[in-house]
Design an enzyme around this catalytic site. Structure first.
Site, PDB file in Angstrom:
ATOM      1  N   ASN A 120       0.660  -1.254   0.154  1.00 32.72           N
ATOM      2  CA  ASN A 120       0.086   0.194  -0.137  1.00 32.72           C
ATOM      3  C   ASN A 120       0.925   1.125   0.077  1.00 32.72           C
ATOM      4  OD1 ASN A 120      -1.344   2.356   1.330  1.00 32.72           O
ATOM      5  ND2 ASN A 120      -3.110   0.903   1.647  1.00 32.72           N
ATOM      6  N   ASP A 166       0.036   4.529  -0.027  1.00 29.28           N
ATOM      7  CA  ASP A 166      -0.711   5.725   0.395  1.00 29.28           C
ATOM      8  C   ASP A 166       0.331   6.799   1.092  1.00 29.28           C
ATOM      9  OD1 ASP A 166      -3.026   4.456  -0.397  1.00 29.28           O
ATOM     10  OD2 ASP A 166      -3.857   4.395   1.616  1.00 29.28           O
ATOM     11  N   HIS A 167       1.213   6.358   1.696  1.00 29.74           N
ATOM     12  CA  HIS A 167       1.761   7.045   2.816  1.00 29.74           C
ATOM     13  C   HIS A 167       3.113   7.814   1.941  1.00 29.74           C
ATOM     14  CE1 HIS A 167      -0.966   6.450   5.877  1.00 29.74           C
ATOM     15  NE2 HIS A 167      -0.436   5.346   6.057  1.00 29.74           N
ATOM     16  N   ARG A 189       3.851  18.717   1.831  1.00 27.59           N
ATOM     17  CA  ARG A 189       4.512  20.027   1.376  1.00 27.59           C
ATOM     18  C   ARG A 189       3.848  20.461   0.027  1.00 27.59           C
ATOM     19  NH1 ARG A 189       9.756  20.765   3.537  1.00 27.59           N
ATOM     20  NH2 ARG A 189      10.001  22.442   1.963  1.00 27.59           N
ATOM     21  N   HIS A 230      -5.770   3.518  -1.585  1.00 32.30           N
ATOM     22  CA  HIS A 230      -6.809   3.633  -0.672  1.00 32.30           C
ATOM     23  C   HIS A 230      -7.398   5.286  -0.993  1.00 32.30           C
ATOM     24  CE1 HIS A 230      -9.393   4.122   3.710  1.00 32.30           C
ATOM     25  NE2 HIS A 230     -10.017   4.332   2.206  1.00 32.30           N
ATOM     26  N   ARG A 233      -9.756   7.938  -0.305  1.00 30.97           N
ATOM     27  CA  ARG A 233     -10.534   8.128   0.778  1.00 30.97           C
ATOM     28  C   ARG A 233     -11.439   9.430   0.281  1.00 30.97           C
ATOM     29  NH1 ARG A 233      -8.617   6.288   5.952  1.00 30.97           N
ATOM     30  NH2 ARG A 233     -10.396   7.605   7.075  1.00 30.97           N
ATOM     31  N   ARG A 264      -7.038  12.496   1.379  1.00 36.03           N
ATOM     32  CA  ARG A 264      -6.008  13.301   2.290  1.00 36.03           C
ATOM     33  C   ARG A 264      -4.708  12.670   1.767  1.00 36.03           C
ATOM     34  NH1 ARG A 264      -6.968   9.824   7.946  1.00 36.03           N
ATOM     35  NH2 ARG A 264      -9.097  10.704   7.726  1.00 36.03           N
ATOM     36  N   HIS A 265      -4.515  11.462   1.098  1.00 33.55           N
ATOM     37  CA  HIS A 265      -3.428  10.978   0.456  1.00 33.55           C
ATOM     38  C   HIS A 265      -3.562  10.803  -0.895  1.00 33.55           C
ATOM     39  CE1 HIS A 265      -5.061   7.356   1.909  1.00 33.55           C
ATOM     40  NE2 HIS A 265      -4.756   7.201   3.209  1.00 33.55           N
ATOM     41  N   GLU A 269      -8.649   0.323  -2.632  1.00 38.97           N
ATOM     42  CA  GLU A 269      -9.453   0.271  -1.296  1.00 38.97           C
ATOM     43  C   GLU A 269     -10.321   1.531  -1.064  1.00 38.97           C
ATOM     44  OE1 GLU A 269      -6.813   0.634   1.996  1.00 38.97           O
ATOM     45  OE2 GLU A 269      -5.965  -1.362   1.615  1.00 38.97           O
ATOM     46  N   THR A 312      -6.529   6.345  10.504  1.00 39.08           N
ATOM     47  CA  THR A 312      -6.202   5.090   9.545  1.00 39.08           C
ATOM     48  C   THR A 312      -7.600   4.310   9.711  1.00 39.08           C
ATOM     49  OG1 THR A 312      -5.072   3.640   8.915  1.00 39.08           O
ATOM     50  CG2 THR A 312      -5.000   3.591  11.233  1.00 39.08           C
ATOM     51  N   THR A 313      -7.797   3.252   9.078  1.00 38.21           N
ATOM     52  CA  THR A 313      -8.930   2.481   9.018  1.00 38.21           C
ATOM     53  C   THR A 313      -8.961   1.794  10.354  1.00 38.21           C
ATOM     54  OG1 THR A 313      -8.725   2.118   6.761  1.00 38.21           O
ATOM     55  CG2 THR A 313     -10.312   0.924   7.482  1.00 38.21           C
ATOM     56  N   GLU A 348     -10.326  -9.848   3.529  1.00 40.60           N
ATOM     57  CA  GLU A 348      -9.295  -9.313   4.122  1.00 40.60           C
ATOM     58  C   GLU A 348      -9.450  -9.178   5.633  1.00 40.60           C
ATOM     59  OE1 GLU A 348      -7.085  -6.051   2.570  1.00 40.60           O
ATOM     60  OE2 GLU A 348      -6.049  -5.837   4.320  1.00 40.60           O
ATOM     61  N   HIS A 408      -3.132  -4.870   8.328  1.00 42.67           N
ATOM     62  CA  HIS A 408      -3.239  -3.619   9.197  1.00 42.67           C
ATOM     63  C   HIS A 408      -2.354  -3.737  10.419  1.00 42.67           C
ATOM     64  CE1 HIS A 408      -4.809   0.132  10.902  1.00 42.67           C
ATOM     65  NE2 HIS A 408      -5.354   0.317   9.727  1.00 42.67           N
ATOM     66  N   GLY A 409      -1.331  -2.924  10.223  1.00 42.65           N
ATOM     67  CA  GLY A 409      -0.531  -2.796  11.425  1.00 42.65           C
ATOM     68  C   GLY A 409       0.735  -3.636  11.360  1.00 42.65           C
ATOM     69  N   GLY A 440       1.234  -1.359   4.460  1.00 39.99           N
ATOM     70  CA  GLY A 440       1.604   0.067   3.811  1.00 39.99           C
ATOM     71  C   GLY A 440       2.335   0.673   4.698  1.00 39.99           C
ATOM     72  N   HIS A 441       2.004   1.145   5.878  1.00 41.90           N
ATOM     73  CA  HIS A 441       2.747   1.961   6.949  1.00 41.90           C
ATOM     74  C   HIS A 441       4.228   1.527   7.283  1.00 41.90           C
ATOM     75  CE1 HIS A 441       3.339   5.181  10.100  1.00 41.90           C
ATOM     76  NE2 HIS A 441       3.583   4.016  10.923  1.00 41.90           N
TER      77      HIS A 441
HETATM   78  N1  PXP Z   1      -5.438  -3.367   4.284  1.00 45.26           N
HETATM   79  C1  PXP Z   1      -6.632  -2.519   4.383  1.00 45.26           C
HETATM   80  C2  PXP Z   1      -8.137  -2.672   3.998  1.00 45.26           C
HETATM   81  C3  PXP Z   1      -6.142  -0.957   4.883  1.00 45.26           C
HETATM   82  O1  PXP Z   1      -7.103  -0.318   5.046  1.00 45.26           O
HETATM   83  C4  PXP Z   1      -4.853  -0.638   5.194  1.00 45.26           C
HETATM   84  C5  PXP Z   1      -4.414   0.625   5.755  1.00 45.26           C
HETATM   85  O2  PXP Z   1      -4.963   1.458   4.737  1.00 45.26           O
HETATM   86  C6  PXP Z   1      -3.756  -1.805   5.258  1.00 45.26           C
HETATM   87  C7  PXP Z   1      -4.412  -3.063   4.747  1.00 45.26           C
HETATM   88  C8  PXP Z   1      -2.420  -1.361   5.407  1.00 45.26           C
HETATM   89  O3  PXP Z   1      -2.243  -1.051   6.601  1.00 45.26           O
HETATM   90  P1  PXP Z   1      -0.873  -0.661   7.224  1.00 45.26           P
HETATM   91  O4  PXP Z   1      -0.738   0.654   6.740  1.00 45.26           O
HETATM   92  O5  PXP Z   1      -0.965  -0.345   8.719  1.00 45.26           O
HETATM   93  O6  PXP Z   1       0.235  -1.577   6.886  1.00 45.26           O
END
Ligand code: PXP
Length: 245
Positions: free
Chosen positions: A7, A9-10, A18, A43, A45, A49-50, A70, A100-101, A151, A190-191, A212-213
């Site tokens: 992912n 997004d970040h 910036r 994602h 949104r 935002r991103h 997403e 975040t989600t 998921e 996630h996480g 992602g993160h």
């Molecule tokens: N899966 C889904 C459906 C998500 O919404 C996210 C966060 O955008 C992730 C995975 C990834 O999560 P993380 O950024 O914590 O790795």
């Protein structure tokens, strides 16, 4: 084999902070693919935002592996999906004030809106995945509404420690088992970090991870290529554990 979807997004979060044109999420996606990612997740949104609409269009043109979009189950996003035609749509819950989600989608309580996006996906040949908690009712509702994949939300697992984490991992295992019995494909995300991902990759039936993160965070110190490859190596350790059991 577990598909690794990154992912990006970040990368867009950093760009937007910036108001510059860089770092470019499309370039990040290319580097992730080069490092061996099996797919790219973004994602879009409601508040943009991103990731922005033009990023999704550019990713659709450039991603060579698989694009997973997403989004929330809204009429606006259903239109975006019908226009862009990503390979996969993952429906997620969305609240404006969240960082975040947080938590999984309530498929049981939102069956009509999920079903209308499912119809758009069906019409356009898009695989539908639902981001839910490892909860039996949510899993069954996902199957009912026509999703091909769930998921499983691993956020709680990632935030817990010790015995509580072990119990949450058992709940994820039971959810994955139940979904597989219903013929659903099982993803998770996630996480996840390159440390805590090992035990999730070891869960039977998990065939895809969305991360992602932690990848973007690791990339600050290690570079994106190394960050993706390290995740792949950690996932392989999980698969080896799974095979030993
Ligand atoms: N899966 C889904 C459906 C998500 O919404 C996210 C966060 O955008 C992730 C995975 C990834 O999560 P993380 O950024 O914590 O790795």
């Amino acid at each position: 084999m577990i598909r690794l979807h990154i992912n990006i997004d970040h990368v867009a979060t950093l760009r937007n902070a910036r108001g510059t044109q860089y770092p470019d999420p499309v370039y990040a996606a290319e580097l992730c693919e080069y490092a061996g990612a099996d797919g790219i997740t973004c994602h879009l949104r409601e508040d943009r935002r991103h990731i922005r609409d033009e990023d999704v269009d550019a990713l659709r043109r450039s991603v060579k592996t698989l694009l997973n979009l997403e989004m929330a189950a809204t009429p606006e996003m259903a239109k975006v999906a019908a226009k862009v035609v990503p390979d996969v749509v993952t429906l997620v819950p969305e609240r404006r004030e969240e960082q975040t989600t947080e938590g999984g989608l309530d498929v049981v309580g939102n069956e009509a809106s999920v079903a209308s996006v499912a119809e758009v996906c069906e019409k356009n040949g898009i695989k539908l995945s639902l981001f839910i908690e490892a909860d039996q009712r949510q899993i069954e509702a996902s199957r009912q509404v026509g999703a091909r994949q769930i998921e499983i939300h691993t956020g709680a697992y990632a935030n817990l420690a010790g015995q509580n984490r072990a119990e949450e991992l058992s709940r994820l295992r039971r959810g994955a088992e139940h979904a597989a019995q219903l013929g659903l494909e099982v993803a998770a995300g996630h996480g996840l970090t390159r440390h805590n991902v090992v035990d999730v990759a070891a869960v039977s039936h998990v065939s895809e991870l969305n991360i992602g993160h932690a990848v973007v965070a690791d990339a600050v110190f290690l570079g994106l290529d190394r960050a993706v490859r390290d995740f792949r190596a950690a996932i392989q350790r999980g698969i080896a554990l799974r095979e030993k059991r």
